[in-house]
Design a protein around this motif. Structure first.
Motif, PDB file in Angstrom:
ATOM      1  N   ARG A   7       5.472  -5.908  -9.791  1.00 18.57           N
ATOM      2  CA  ARG A   7       6.717  -5.169  -9.558  1.00 18.57           C
ATOM      3  C   ARG A   7       6.787  -3.912 -10.425  1.00 18.57           C
ATOM      4  O   ARG A   7       7.136  -2.826  -9.954  1.00 18.57           O
ATOM      5  N   ARG A   8       6.449  -4.040 -11.728  1.00 23.11           N
ATOM      6  CA  ARG A   8       6.511  -2.888 -12.628  1.00 23.11           C
ATOM      7  C   ARG A   8       5.546  -1.784 -12.203  1.00 23.11           C
ATOM      8  O   ARG A   8       5.892  -0.602 -12.220  1.00 23.11           O
ATOM      9  N   LYS A   9       4.338  -2.150 -11.809  1.00 24.19           N
ATOM     10  CA  LYS A   9       3.356  -1.162 -11.371  1.00 24.19           C
ATOM     11  C   LYS A   9       3.816  -0.449 -10.095  1.00 24.19           C
ATOM     12  O   LYS A   9       3.685   0.760  -9.968  1.00 24.19           O
ATOM     13  N   MET A  10       4.346  -1.221  -9.149  1.00 28.24           N
ATOM     14  CA  MET A  10       4.811  -0.637  -7.902  1.00 28.24           C
ATOM     15  C   MET A  10       5.966   0.331  -8.161  1.00 28.24           C
ATOM     16  O   MET A  10       5.997   1.435  -7.620  1.00 28.24           O
ATOM     17  N   GLU A  11       6.916  -0.063  -8.989  1.00 28.31           N
ATOM     18  CA  GLU A  11       8.044   0.805  -9.309  1.00 28.31           C
ATOM     19  C   GLU A  11       7.580   2.077 -10.006  1.00 28.31           C
ATOM     20  O   GLU A  11       8.095   3.168  -9.741  1.00 28.31           O
ATOM     21  N   SER A  12       6.594   1.962 -10.879  1.00 33.32           N
ATOM     22  CA  SER A  12       6.048   3.117 -11.566  1.00 33.32           C
ATOM     23  C   SER A  12       5.426   4.099 -10.578  1.00 33.32           C
ATOM     24  O   SER A  12       5.636   5.320 -10.668  1.00 33.32           O
ATOM     25  N   LYS A  13       4.676   3.584  -9.622  1.00 33.42           N
ATOM     26  CA  LYS A  13       4.039   4.446  -8.621  1.00 33.42           C
ATOM     27  C   LYS A  13       5.085   5.109  -7.731  1.00 33.42           C
ATOM     28  O   LYS A  13       4.943   6.282  -7.375  1.00 33.42           O
ATOM     29  N   LEU A  14       6.134   4.406  -7.376  1.00 32.20           N
ATOM     30  CA  LEU A  14       7.203   4.983  -6.551  1.00 32.20           C
ATOM     31  C   LEU A  14       7.946   6.098  -7.292  1.00 32.20           C
ATOM     32  O   LEU A  14       8.299   7.119  -6.702  1.00 32.20           O
ATOM     33  N   ARG A  15       8.165   5.914  -8.594  1.00 33.52           N
ATOM     34  CA  ARG A  15       8.832   6.945  -9.391  1.00 33.52           C
ATOM     35  C   ARG A  15       7.982   8.207  -9.461  1.00 33.52           C
ATOM     36  O   ARG A  15       8.494   9.321  -9.421  1.00 33.52           O
ATOM     37  N   ARG A  16       6.667   8.029  -9.593  1.00 34.40           N
ATOM     38  CA  ARG A  16       5.761   9.175  -9.749  1.00 34.40           C
ATOM     39  C   ARG A  16       5.495   9.892  -8.444  1.00 34.40           C
ATOM     40  O   ARG A  16       5.028  11.027  -8.448  1.00 34.40           O
ATOM     41  N   GLY A  17       5.726   9.222  -7.335  1.00 34.17           N
ATOM     42  CA  GLY A  17       5.540   9.878  -6.044  1.00 34.17           C
ATOM     43  C   GLY A  17       4.269   9.491  -5.383  1.00 34.17           C
ATOM     44  O   GLY A  17       3.195   9.666  -5.521  1.00 34.17           O
ATOM     45  N   VAL A  32      -5.862  -4.543  -7.671  1.00 27.90           N
ATOM     46  CA  VAL A  32      -5.368  -3.191  -7.454  1.00 27.90           C
ATOM     47  C   VAL A  32      -6.538  -2.308  -7.038  1.00 27.90           C
ATOM     48  O   VAL A  32      -7.629  -2.406  -7.603  1.00 27.90           O
ATOM     49  N   SER A  33      -6.308  -1.446  -6.057  1.00 29.98           N
ATOM     50  CA  SER A  33      -7.306  -0.446  -5.686  1.00 29.98           C
ATOM     51  C   SER A  33      -6.588   0.887  -5.504  1.00 29.98           C
ATOM     52  O   SER A  33      -5.424   0.932  -5.125  1.00 29.98           O
ATOM     53  N   TRP A  34      -7.314   1.969  -5.775  1.00 26.46           N
ATOM     54  CA  TRP A  34      -6.716   3.294  -5.684  1.00 26.46           C
ATOM     55  C   TRP A  34      -7.811   4.325  -5.466  1.00 26.46           C
ATOM     56  O   TRP A  34      -8.983   4.067  -5.694  1.00 26.46           O
ATOM     57  N   ARG A  54       0.872  -1.185   0.000  1.00 25.20           N
ATOM     58  CA  ARG A  54       0.000   0.000   0.000  1.00 25.20           C
ATOM     59  C   ARG A  54       0.901   1.225   0.000  1.00 25.20           C
ATOM     60  O   ARG A  54       1.758   1.382   0.882  1.00 25.20           O
ATOM     61  N   LEU A  55       0.705   2.090  -0.979  1.00 25.60           N
ATOM     62  CA  LEU A  55       1.473   3.323  -1.103  1.00 25.60           C
ATOM     63  C   LEU A  55       0.524   4.500  -0.913  1.00 25.60           C
ATOM     64  O   LEU A  55      -0.593   4.480  -1.431  1.00 25.60           O
ATOM     65  N   GLU A  56       0.974   5.515  -0.185  1.00 29.09           N
ATOM     66  CA  GLU A  56       0.160   6.702   0.048  1.00 29.09           C
ATOM     67  C   GLU A  56       0.945   7.947  -0.314  1.00 29.09           C
ATOM     68  O   GLU A  56       2.135   8.028  -0.068  1.00 29.09           O
ATOM     69  N   ASN A  57       0.242   8.918  -0.885  1.00 31.82           N
ATOM     70  CA  ASN A  57       0.834  10.212  -1.213  1.00 31.82           C
ATOM     71  C   ASN A  57       0.016  11.273  -0.494  1.00 31.82           C
ATOM     72  O   ASN A  57      -1.139  11.513  -0.828  1.00 31.82           O
ATOM     73  N   THR A  58       0.616  11.900   0.521  1.00 33.45           N
ATOM     74  CA  THR A  58      -0.073  12.951   1.269  1.00 33.45           C
ATOM     75  C   THR A  58       0.609  14.311   1.084  1.00 33.45           C
ATOM     76  O   THR A  58       0.305  15.257   1.803  1.00 33.45           O
ATOM     77  N   LYS A  86      -3.886  10.590  -1.560  1.00 32.10           N
ATOM     78  CA  LYS A  86      -4.342   9.469  -2.371  1.00 32.10           C
ATOM     79  C   LYS A  86      -3.526   8.218  -2.040  1.00 32.10           C
ATOM     80  O   LYS A  86      -2.457   8.304  -1.448  1.00 32.10           O
ATOM     81  N   PHE A  87      -4.053   7.066  -2.415  1.00 30.79           N
ATOM     82  CA  PHE A  87      -3.366   5.810  -2.147  1.00 30.79           C
ATOM     83  C   PHE A  87      -3.462   4.894  -3.360  1.00 30.79           C
ATOM     84  O   PHE A  87      -4.305   5.081  -4.244  1.00 30.79           O
ATOM     85  N   TRP A  88      -2.587   3.913  -3.379  1.00 26.01           N
ATOM     86  CA  TRP A  88      -2.591   2.843  -4.370  1.00 26.01           C
ATOM     87  C   TRP A  88      -2.207   1.581  -3.620  1.00 26.01           C
ATOM     88  O   TRP A  88      -1.220   1.571  -2.886  1.00 26.01           O
TER      89      TRP A  88
END
Length: 64
Positions: free
Chosen positions: A54-64, A27-29, A4-8, A14-16
């Motif tokens: 893995r690719r989706k997670m890395e993409s989300k981490l790059r975007r913030g 996947v939920s967001w 679970r990734l969160e951007n505050t 928002k979360f992914w």
């Protein structure tokens, strides 16, 4: 496997989130504390599912 990734930052709030189980990635967001969107991806092998996860997670981490 679950993540679970969160951007505050900058009032985004928002979360992914993704779960990998039995060749399926769920996947939920959305905004934290609000309605969420969900999508399920099915694959022919565990390797394909893990690669997608893995690719989706890395993409989300790059975007913030």
């Amino acid at each position: 496997v679950q993540v679970r990734l969160e951007n505050t930052k900058a009032n985004h709030f928002k979360f992914w989130a993704a779960t990998l189980k039995n060749r399926t990635v769920r996947v939920s967001w959305g905004r934290i504390g609000s309605w969420t969107q969900n999508k399920k991806f099915s694959f022919d092998s565990n390797e394909e599912a893990m690669d997608f996860f893995r690719r989706k997670m890395e993409s989300k981490l790059r975007r913030g």
